[in-house]
Every structure is written in C-alpha cells, then in structure tokens.
Design an enzyme around this catalytic site. Structure first.
Site, PDB file in Angstrom:
ATOM      1  CG  ASP A  23      -4.189   4.604   2.455  1.00 31.98           C
ATOM      2  OD1 ASP A  23      -4.527   5.393   1.560  1.00 31.98           O
ATOM      3  OD2 ASP A  23      -4.343   3.366   2.364  1.00 31.98           O
TER       4      ASP A  23
ATOM      5  CG  ASP B 211      -6.186   3.851  -0.606  1.00 27.75           C
ATOM      6  OD1 ASP B 211      -5.087   3.311  -0.410  1.00 27.75           O
ATOM      7  OD2 ASP B 211      -7.144   3.765   0.185  1.00 27.75           O
TER       8      ASP B 211
ATOM      9  CG  HIS C 286      -7.356  -3.494  -1.616  1.00 31.64           C
ATOM     10  ND1 HIS C 286      -6.566  -3.089  -2.672  1.00 31.64           N
ATOM     11  CD2 HIS C 286      -6.983  -2.720  -0.550  1.00 31.64           C
ATOM     12  CE1 HIS C 286      -5.746  -2.126  -2.267  1.00 31.64           C
ATOM     13  NE2 HIS C 286      -5.994  -1.875  -0.994  1.00 31.64           N
TER      14      HIS C 286
END
Length: 418
Positions: free
Chosen positions: A261, A172, A137
């Site tokens: 995740d 992800d 990110h």
C-alpha cells in the site's frame, strides 16, 4: 555474497478464497493473483514451493491471549449477534469483520510465517517467502486494521529460538504498531518502520520520538513520512537508516514486511513509490546476506499488489522479469503516477521557511535582511513551482495561466534583485 540463495515459498490456495465483505478494501484474492503470476513467469521452477500447515491454537497463543484465540475459533457470521460484548472487547466489527472461515484464514497465513521461520532456523533455506503474511496491526488481545493474528510476531518469536537478535523492517504505508508494541520492552528485536504519520492517518502511532522503553529503549525506530514521497527520497532514507542499523545492531536474522500500500495509486495509501522503487528495498535487504523472512502486508489495489510481489519474488531469485503478460494492460511494471506532493523536499522547505522567519529580527543589518529576503523569495518560488507542476499535470495549461505564472515569477525575481 552467497553463490546462490535457496528460496522457500509458502502458499495455500484456500487463503485467497475468503471474502471480507462488500466494499471492504481487503481482498485476499490478490494472493491468488500473485501466485498465478509467479507461475506464469515460471518462477516456481527456481524455488521450493510448500503448502504451510494450519497454525494450531496453541501456536497462535504463543503471543495472543488464549481467550482471544478461542473466541476467533468459535465465532461465525451466524452467531456474532449473540456475542456483542465480546465483539467489542476484541475489536471485531467494521474494519475487522467476522466472515466465513475466518479462523482457518488466520491459521493458514500464520502457519506460513511460522513454517518459514522454522526452515530458516534449520538452515534449510536462505530466504523464505509468505506473501499471505505480514498482518502487522493485530494486538495480543484484539484485532486491528484488518489483522486478526499477528503472524509477524509469531515468526519473530520462532526466530528468537535460534538467534540472539532479530531485525524487523516494515515498508507498509501504515505503521507496524502491533509488532513494535509486542517487542517494545526488549532489546532482542529491533523494529524499524517507514510509514505515513500525521493527519489522523491510521493507526496514529509511529512518531519519531517513540523509541522503546526499559530494556527496549532505542530499539524501536520510526521513520514518519509525509504524503507523496517518491522513490529517490524513500530509498535514500531507507538505505541510510538500514545501513546504520546493521552496523550498530548486528542482527542474526531479518524479517521484512513488504506492504504494497506504499505504492503510488493504492486505494488507501498516499505514497508515490513505483514497483521498482519498492522492489529496490527488497534487493537492498537481500544483499545483506542474512537469513531473511519476507512477507506481504497491506495493498488495496490488487492488480498492483500482484505485480509488486511478483517482481519482488523475481528480485529475491535474482531474476529480471520481462515486462509483459499482465492483463488488462499487458505490462508488469506501470509508470509511476503523480500524486499530491507533500513530499520531503517541500516539507523541508516549509521548515526552512519557519527558520527564516524566526531569524528576521529588527536588529539585523541591511545586508542580513537582504540575504534572508532572497532566501524567502527562493522558498516561495520553489513552493509555487511544485504546485504549478501538479496543477499542469492534472488540469493542463492555457495562455492566461502561463502569463500569470510568468508574471508572478518575474515579480519575485525583481523583489530579490532590489
């Protein structure tokens, strides 16, 4: 297929010692747990283990702005109150807190990905693993989503020194926005992200319509998904998309971000992938037989993160691990759990419902109306069945509920037969 892959594995014990703060979901200790599980299964005996160098500020500034890197280097928990304007400018705060040894933490995980790319470039290994990396990110001039330095961009830039084209794949649960943004205007990197999209889910980017711009147009691929997607649906999409990408793009190297995740039961995630399903993606990419850089990423139920990345280390080594040893449950592979299913099947049924309603015009013949009504009844029954399965799983059943359910489905069938 190569007879035997040479695997390089990067790990520094200091990377797991930092603490983001109380109640923060990011727990770097998961990296220590992963490494100790790798050692317990004796996987270290089948690969080369390296302690990465700490990335130099000048290396980090190959992507990030020098002023941002310099600020990360000098900010500390004790001095952060003196730099409130800079904290806001660089997006440091609740999601991306300032903690002890922050810059050293960034240097370690970024250095691991850079070293991994260099070994691949020099043909010293076929697969390079850095589970500490994958912080996708971070932007050029700011932190974002628990990420400070974008090691993936730095690793790709290193690979581009030797390869004309690099393929980036992200599994992800969150969109790999930082990597996509960095290469949005170039055709030398194709980014492919499979992620949750919609419902204000972080980071809010990654629509299927976002395909890149200028020279990079059509070199950014986004696969936005709904809550609860399971192994079967995810793997069908993954294999279809990646196979087509490989045929069309023909990259020289691959970077695979394995954020955990996307596993069922993650603290922040909402997908329903099992560890086997997640690892199947890694196996599929490995068998493409290209230089492969594998990183970690998200993952906030730390026991499952350690399980997942250990299984995937074994998958990259071609080792099937015995399902034991992991305390407190003493097993490595957990049964998949059922979560709220806004899965692809039901989502597509709702789209089909919209189409059916739009077709039911007053000018339709009686036969057409009847066929459309049967389809409509089938949709309602299918949707209700999905909801029923979830309800029974979580709350159990009783005679009255069973009677009402049976009566409801009988009524639908009766309408369809009219």
């Amino acid at each position: 297929m190569r007879s035997k892959d040479r695997i390089s594995y990067f790990y520094d014990g200091d990377v797991g010692n930092v603490y983001f703060g109380p109640n923060h979901p990011m727990k770097p200790h998961r990296l220590c747990m992963t490494h100790h599980l790798v050692l317990a299964y004796e996987l270290h005996k089948k690969m080369e283990i390296y302690r990465p160098h700490k990335g130099y500020p000048v290396e980090l500034a190959q992507f990030h702005s020098p002023d941002y890197v310099e600020f990360l280097q000098r900010i500390t928990p004790d001095t952060q109150n003196l730099f409130l304007n800079e904290m806001t400018k660089y997006n440091l705060g609740e999601d991306c807190p300032v903690f002890d040894n922050l810059f050293e933490f960034c240097q370690i995980y970024a250095g691991g990905t850079i070293d991994a790319a260099r070994r691949l470039n020099n043909k010293l290994c076929d697969v390079a693993i850095n589970w500490a990396g994958g912080l996708h990110h971070a932007k050029k001039c700011e932190a974002s989503g628990f990420c400070y330095i974008n090691d993936l961009v730095l690793g790709i830039l290193e690979l581009l020194k030797y390869h004309a084209r690099v393929l980036y794949i992200d599994i992800d649960v969150h969109h790999g926005d930082g990597v996509e943004e960095a290469f949005y205007f170039t055709d030398r990197v194709m980014t492919v992200s499979f992620h949750k999209y919609g419902d204000l889910f972080f980071p809010g980017t990654g629509d299927v319509k976002d395909v890149g711009e200028r020279e990079g147009k059509f070199y950014a691929i986004n696969v936005p998904l709904k809550d609860g997607i399971d192994d079967g649906s995810f793997l069908r999409l993954f294999k279809t998309v990646i196979t087509k990408v490989m045929d069309c793009y023909v990259p020289g190297a691959i970077v695979l971000q394995c954020g955990a995740d996307s596993l069922a039961g993650d603290r922040l995630g909402c997908f329903n992938l099992s560890i086997d399903g997640h690892a199947a993606c890694v196996k599929f990419v490995k068998q493409l037989n290209l230089p492969l850089l594998v990183t970690g990423g998200g993952g906030y139920t730390k026991e499952n993160v350690a399980r997942c990345w250990t299984v995937e280390t074994g998958a990259l080594l071609g080792v099937e691990l015995p399902n034991e040893w992991f305390l407190p449950s003493c097993i490595l592979i957990l049964d998949n759990v059922l979560v709220r299913r806004q899965v692809a099947m039901l989502y597509l049924e709702f789209r089909k419902f919209d189409l059916l309603i739009s077709q039911m015009q007053p000018t339709c013949s009686f036969t057409t109306w009847k066929l459309l009504l049967v389809e409509l009844v089938y949709f309602v029954e299918t949707s209700f069945s999905h909801l029923l399965m979830n309800f029974v799983h979580f709350y159990g059943t009783n005679r009255s509920f069973s009677f009402l359910t049976t009566s409801y489905l009988f009524l639908l069938h009766s309408i369809a037969l009219c």
